[in-house]
Design an enzyme around this catalytic site. Structure first.
Site, PDB file in Angstrom:
ATOM      1  N   SER A 161       0.834  -1.197   0.000  1.00 31.04           N
ATOM      2  CA  SER A 161       0.000   0.000   0.000  1.00 31.04           C
ATOM      3  C   SER A 161       0.873   1.253   0.000  1.00 31.04           C
ATOM      4  O   SER A 161       1.640   1.468  -0.938  1.00 31.04           O
ATOM      5  CB  SER A 161      -0.959  -0.045   1.196  1.00 31.04           C
ATOM      6  N   ASP A 254     -10.278  -4.203  -4.152  1.00 34.98           N
ATOM      7  CA  ASP A 254      -9.441  -3.145  -3.603  1.00 34.98           C
ATOM      8  C   ASP A 254      -9.572  -1.900  -4.472  1.00 34.98           C
ATOM      9  O   ASP A 254      -9.434  -1.985  -5.701  1.00 34.98           O
ATOM     10  CB  ASP A 254      -7.989  -3.629  -3.592  1.00 34.98           C
ATOM     11  N   HIS A 284      -8.103  -5.214   0.127  1.00 41.12           N
ATOM     12  CA  HIS A 284      -6.927  -4.445   0.502  1.00 41.12           C
ATOM     13  C   HIS A 284      -6.436  -4.875   1.880  1.00 41.12           C
ATOM     14  O   HIS A 284      -7.223  -5.203   2.767  1.00 41.12           O
ATOM     15  CB  HIS A 284      -7.261  -2.960   0.508  1.00 41.12           C
TER      16      HIS A 284
END
Length: 312
Positions: A161, A254, A284
């Site tokens: 991320s 996601d 995610h």
């Protein structure tokens, strides 16, 4: 369909919400950090592999030093491959403990050392301070490879991320460094900052990573309008050639899915080797929830094998 184990988790979280539950982005960052750390640690109690030692150390940051944790799998060689790793959390939350089990899995399944970096977090440390720490720590890893037991010719960067954003940024920053040549970049559902919102970012509001949370993270980072803001937006780089080969991992539920896919496409168009692994039924942040679904461990083993190949 979302993986049924994750769907059960999401349903339980939704059932626990009340009309008085404040949105995450309305809470003080320090409170969110504690809650996130405790939650992710509680979701990794049964799935932590054995055979990986870990020790905390200080590494060179942008100013002074930052905390780091070195994971060494039993089966590794000395000197051996090493992945400098940056945790996710929107540049605002996450730390060495929230991602401890994840880093142990990466080390165990790849056979490589993993050096996790506790870079400075926003909003107390706005852009580019966290990015500067990531770059300085990676340079430090090259310069101190011997004491890490690492082979400087087999050193890569990685992150999930916002940590994937840092890894991609470091790869760009170090592209022209003749003495420190990265061999590989691992980008797990990365934030890449394209010029225009992708379909998945525009159309998906969660799960977990909602539009409100993303806006809060980016406001805390405070990169918009900064003179070097392109360092926070790898997809906006004018030139994406001459970069280390990349493995980009995406999840089918996601908001960042297409962001990662499109970045891989842009890397390939510029002549940089890039491979995409997509997990269509996952969400995610799945890599740091090892106890939730067997799919996490299966994915971690696949990514571990790819790290091994990328750093050979």
């Amino acid at each position: 369909m979302i993986d049924p184990h994750f769907q059960t988790m999401l349903d339980a979280e939704a059932a626990a919400m009340t009309p008085d539950t404040p949105p995450l982005e309305s809470l003080p960052p320090e409170l969110v950090r504690v809650a996130y750390r405790e939650q992710r640690m509680s979701q990794n109690l049964r799935s932590v592999p054995t055979g990986v030692s870990a020790r905390d150390l200080d590494v060179g940051g942008d100013i002074g030093t930052v905390k780091a944790r070195l994971y060494v799998p039993e089966a590794t060689t000395t000197p051996g491959p090493c992945l400098v790793y940056f945790h996710g959390g929107g540049w605002v939350i996450g730390d060495l403990d929230s991602h401890d089990a994840h880093c142990r899995r990466l080390a165990a399944y790849s056979g490589a050392r993993v050096l996790a970096i506790d870079y400075r977090l926003a909003p107390e440390n706005p852009f580019p301070l966290g990015h500067d720490d990531a770059l300085a720590a990676t340079r430090w890893a090259f310069d101190h490879a011997t004491e890490l037991g690492a082979d400087p010719n087999r050193l890569g960067v990685g992150g999930d991320s916002a940590g994937g954003n840092l890894a991609a940024s470091v790869a760009l920053d170090m592209r022209d460094d003749p003495d420190r040549r990265l061999k590989f970049q691992l980008l797990l559902y990365p934030v890449t900052g394209p010029h225009e919102p992708t379909n998945s970012r525009r159309d998906r509001d969660g799960p977990l990573l909602t539009k409100g949370v993303m806006d809060w993270f980016e406001k805390c980072l405070a990169a918009v309008g900064h003179s070097s803001s392109n360092r926070a937006h790898p997809a906006r780089a004018v030139e994406l050639s001459r970069l280390p080969p990349a493995l980009v991992v995406t999840a089918g539920h996601d908001p960042l899915e297409h962001e990662g896919r499109d970045y891989a496409d842009a890397l390939r168009a510029a002549g940089t080797p890039a491979t995409v692994h997509n997990y269509p039924d996952l969400i995610h942040d799945f890599f740091v929830m090892g106890d939730i679904s067997p799919s996490v461990i299966a994915a971690a083993k696949e990514i571990g094998a790819a790290i091994k190949a990328g750093l050979d």
